[in-house]
Design a protein around this motif. Structure first.
Motif, short mmCIF file in Angstrom:
data_model
loop_
_atom_site.label_atom_id
_atom_site.label_comp_id
_atom_site.label_asym_id
_atom_site.label_seq_id
_atom_site.Cartn_x
_atom_site.Cartn_y
_atom_site.Cartn_z
N ARG A 1 -17.31 44.26 -7.46
CA ARG A 1 -18.69 44.74 -6.94
C ARG A 1 -19.36 44.32 -5.80
O ARG A 1 -19.77 44.78 -4.64
N ALA A 2 -19.45 42.86 -5.69
CA ALA A 2 -20.11 42.03 -4.51
C ALA A 2 -19.08 41.97 -3.39
O ALA A 2 -19.55 42.10 -2.32
N ASP B 1 -12.98 39.39 -17.59
CA ASP B 1 -13.43 40.84 -17.14
C ASP B 1 -14.84 40.83 -16.37
O ASP B 1 -15.17 41.64 -15.65
N THR B 2 -15.57 40.10 -16.97
CA THR B 2 -17.02 40.08 -16.51
C THR B 2 -17.01 39.71 -15.04
O THR B 2 -17.64 40.07 -14.25
N GLY B 3 -16.37 38.45 -14.94
CA GLY B 3 -16.30 38.09 -13.48
C GLY B 3 -15.69 38.80 -12.60
O GLY B 3 -16.27 38.92 -11.48
N PHE C 1 -15.51 42.07 -12.70
CA PHE C 1 -16.47 43.20 -12.37
C PHE C 1 -17.54 42.90 -11.33
O PHE C 1 -17.50 43.64 -10.31
N PHE C 2 -18.22 41.73 -11.47
CA PHE C 2 -19.21 41.23 -10.64
C PHE C 2 -18.71 40.90 -9.17
O PHE C 2 -19.23 41.24 -8.03
N ALA C 3 -17.73 40.20 -9.16
CA ALA C 3 -17.05 39.65 -7.94
C ALA C 3 -16.50 40.98 -7.15
O ALA C 3 -16.64 40.94 -6.03
N GLY D 1 -12.23 40.77 -6.79
CA GLY D 1 -12.31 40.92 -8.27
C GLY D 1 -11.41 40.20 -9.34
O GLY D 1 -11.84 39.57 -10.01
N GLY E 1 -12.32 36.63 -8.78
CA GLY E 1 -13.47 36.22 -9.50
C GLY E 1 -13.35 36.13 -10.88
O GLY E 1 -13.99 35.31 -11.53
#
Length: 123
Positions: A13-14, A5-7, A9-11, A32, A35
């Motif tokens: 977004r980026a 979930d965290t990976g 989210f950040f992937a 996402g 990631g």
């Protein structure tokens, strides 16, 4: 599951450009997902190596969590769309309800449980 979930989210977004399932969850992207899968594999391998001495088993668990977590989330999104609601509650501000914290686990927990009892390193 939480690493995925965290990976994701950040992937997302980026790097997120390509929608994964726009009709169900418009913010989810293919980037996402990739990631999230990478984070899940890393967390699985690290956890398997450090906690069990079995990094390959950890990779298998990570792969399963990386695939089944998003499926649980998309299933919950489909369910919400089917019954015509946006959120399952307002207990946690900024989230779609308490179920949004656990929707991925609804699919991953049974799969990981089956993997653990059938192929775990202690078997």
């Amino acid at each position: 599951t939480m690493a995925a979930d965290t990976g994701a989210f950040f992937a997302g977004r980026a790097f997120g450009r390509h929608k994964l399932a726009e009709g169900l969850s418009p913010k989810k992207t293919t980037e996402g997902f990739v990631g999230g899968m990478a984070a899940s594999l890393l967390a699985g391998a690290a956890g398997g190596a450090l906690l069990l001495g079995a990094p390959v088993f950890g990779l298998v668990v990570g792969a399963a969590a990386g695939v089944f977590g998003p499926l649980g989330d998309l299933f919950k999104s489909a369910l919400k769309r089917e019954i015509g609601i946006k959120d399952f509650g307002a207990l946690i501000p900024g989230h779609g309800g308490v179920l949004d914290r656990f929707d991925s686990l609804l699919f991953t927990a049974p799969v990981i449980g089956l993997l653990a009892v059938s192929t775990g390193p202690w078997r």
